[in-house]
Design an enzyme around this catalytic site. Structure first.
Site, PDB file in Angstrom:
ATOM      1  N   GLY A 134      68.589  31.725  -9.474  1.00 24.89           N
ATOM      2  CA  GLY A 134      67.200  31.524  -9.852  1.00 24.89           C
ATOM      3  C   GLY A 134      67.006  30.083 -10.286  1.00 24.89           C
ATOM      4  N   GLN A 165      62.826  23.271 -14.500  1.00 27.53           N
ATOM      5  CA  GLN A 165      64.229  22.857 -14.438  1.00 27.53           C
ATOM      6  C   GLN A 165      64.437  21.666 -13.508  1.00 27.53           C
ATOM      7  OE1 GLN A 165      65.732  27.092 -13.727  1.00 27.53           O
ATOM      8  NE2 GLN A 165      67.400  26.131 -14.865  1.00 27.53           N
ATOM      9  N   CYS A 194      72.742  29.801 -16.887  1.00 23.53           N
ATOM     10  CA  CYS A 194      71.534  29.044 -16.545  1.00 23.53           C
ATOM     11  C   CYS A 194      71.988  27.703 -15.990  1.00 23.53           C
ATOM     12  CB  CYS A 194      70.679  28.847 -17.801  1.00 23.53           C
ATOM     13  SG  CYS A 194      69.173  27.903 -17.509  1.00 23.53           S
ATOM     14  N   LEU A 195      71.367  27.267 -14.898  1.00 18.90           N
ATOM     15  CA  LEU A 195      71.758  25.992 -14.286  1.00 18.90           C
ATOM     16  C   LEU A 195      71.466  24.812 -15.224  1.00 18.90           C
ATOM     17  CD1 LEU A 195      70.610  26.571 -10.585  1.00 18.90           C
ATOM     18  CD2 LEU A 195      72.936  26.684 -11.522  1.00 18.90           C
ATOM     19  N   HIS A 216      64.311  35.918 -17.069  1.00 20.23           N
ATOM     20  CA  HIS A 216      64.938  34.631 -17.389  1.00 20.23           C
ATOM     21  C   HIS A 216      64.121  33.478 -16.799  1.00 20.23           C
ATOM     22  CE1 HIS A 216      68.666  31.964 -17.729  1.00 20.23           C
ATOM     23  NE2 HIS A 216      67.850  31.249 -16.972  1.00 20.23           N
ATOM     24  N   GLU A 217      63.765  33.599 -15.510  1.00 16.73           N
ATOM     25  CA  GLU A 217      63.031  32.505 -14.859  1.00 16.73           C
ATOM     26  C   GLU A 217      61.621  32.384 -15.428  1.00 16.73           C
ATOM     27  OE1 GLU A 217      64.765  30.463 -13.279  1.00 16.73           O
ATOM     28  OE2 GLU A 217      66.470  31.821 -13.171  1.00 16.73           O
ATOM     29  N   HIS A 231      61.440  30.340 -18.530  1.00 18.19           N
ATOM     30  CA  HIS A 231      61.445  28.883 -18.336  1.00 18.19           C
ATOM     31  C   HIS A 231      60.022  28.335 -18.276  1.00 18.19           C
ATOM     32  CE1 HIS A 231      65.619  27.677 -17.865  1.00 18.19           C
ATOM     33  NE2 HIS A 231      65.870  28.635 -16.983  1.00 18.19           N
TER      34      HIS A 231
HETATM   35 NI    NI Z   1      67.769  29.241 -16.399  1.00 18.45          NI
END
Ligand code: NI
Length: 191
Positions: free
Chosen positions: A47, A52, A102-103, A144-145, A148
């Site tokens: 995701g 991000q 998470c990236l 989660h996304e 953000h």
């Molecule tokens: Ni994330």
């Protein structure tokens, strides 16, 4: 297409509330979505939300890989999906802990409390409505996304900081547990 730079925790863009996308079909939004998919696949991740990649707009991309589903009917594998201006709401009261990374927080993982079941809707790049109901992994990645887009990173959701650590150490500990008790690890019923 291009691989975009991913903002890491500590960068203020990750704490901003993102603004709605005015025109989901605009060429610059299509280009952003294509670049985000390429960036997510390159990372690799499951995701990626626009903030991000330093774009504070309400959209994210995600997928549900076959190996990560819980087997629940609402948690089937799903190819790469785009959600623009999404609305996500929990269905029911059930909350479970799910392991997440998470990236923007490379190397770390935690068990995060998430609604087990959610309903969501948004738009794709064709301006078509996207509707979904999800459980388990699918529900977790969408929550989660979506977080953000409101400037929320998963550590802000943690209720048990003992379940937060480096992915490498957590995997090592899990392997040690399995080796100590192979029967339980294999899911066999107790004798
Ligand atoms: Ni994330």
């Amino acid at each position: 297409m291009a691989i975009l730079k991913i903002a890491r925790m500590g960068h203020p863009v990750l704490l901003q509330k993102a603004a709605p996308v005015a025109d989901p079909g605009a060429p610059e939004i299509r280009r952003l979505v294509a670049d985000m998919i390429e960036t997510m696949d390159d990372a690799p991740g499951v995701g990626l939300a626009a903030p991000q990649v330093h774009v504070p707009r309400r959209l994210f991309v995600f997928r549900v890989p076959a190996g990560r589903t819980t087997g629940d009917p609402g948690d089937a594998p799903l190819g790469t999906t785009v959600l623009i201006n999404p609305l996500v709401e929990p269905l029911g009261e059930e909350v479970r802990l799910r392991w997440e990374g998470c990236l923007s927080i490379p190397g770390l993982r935690a068990a995060v409390p998430r609604a087990w079941r959610v309903r969501y809707r948004g738009m794709d790049c064709e301006g078509q409505e996207v509707l979904g109901e999800a459980t388990g992994f699918h529900a977790g990645v969408v929550q989660h996304e979506n977080d953000h887009l409101d400037g929320i990173l998963y550590p802000m959701r943690l209720t048990d900081f003992s379940l937060f650590g480096f992915a490498e150490e957590l995997a090592r500990a899990e392997l040690a547990r399995q080796q100590a008790n192979p029967v339980e690890a294999a899911g066999a019923p107790p004798a």
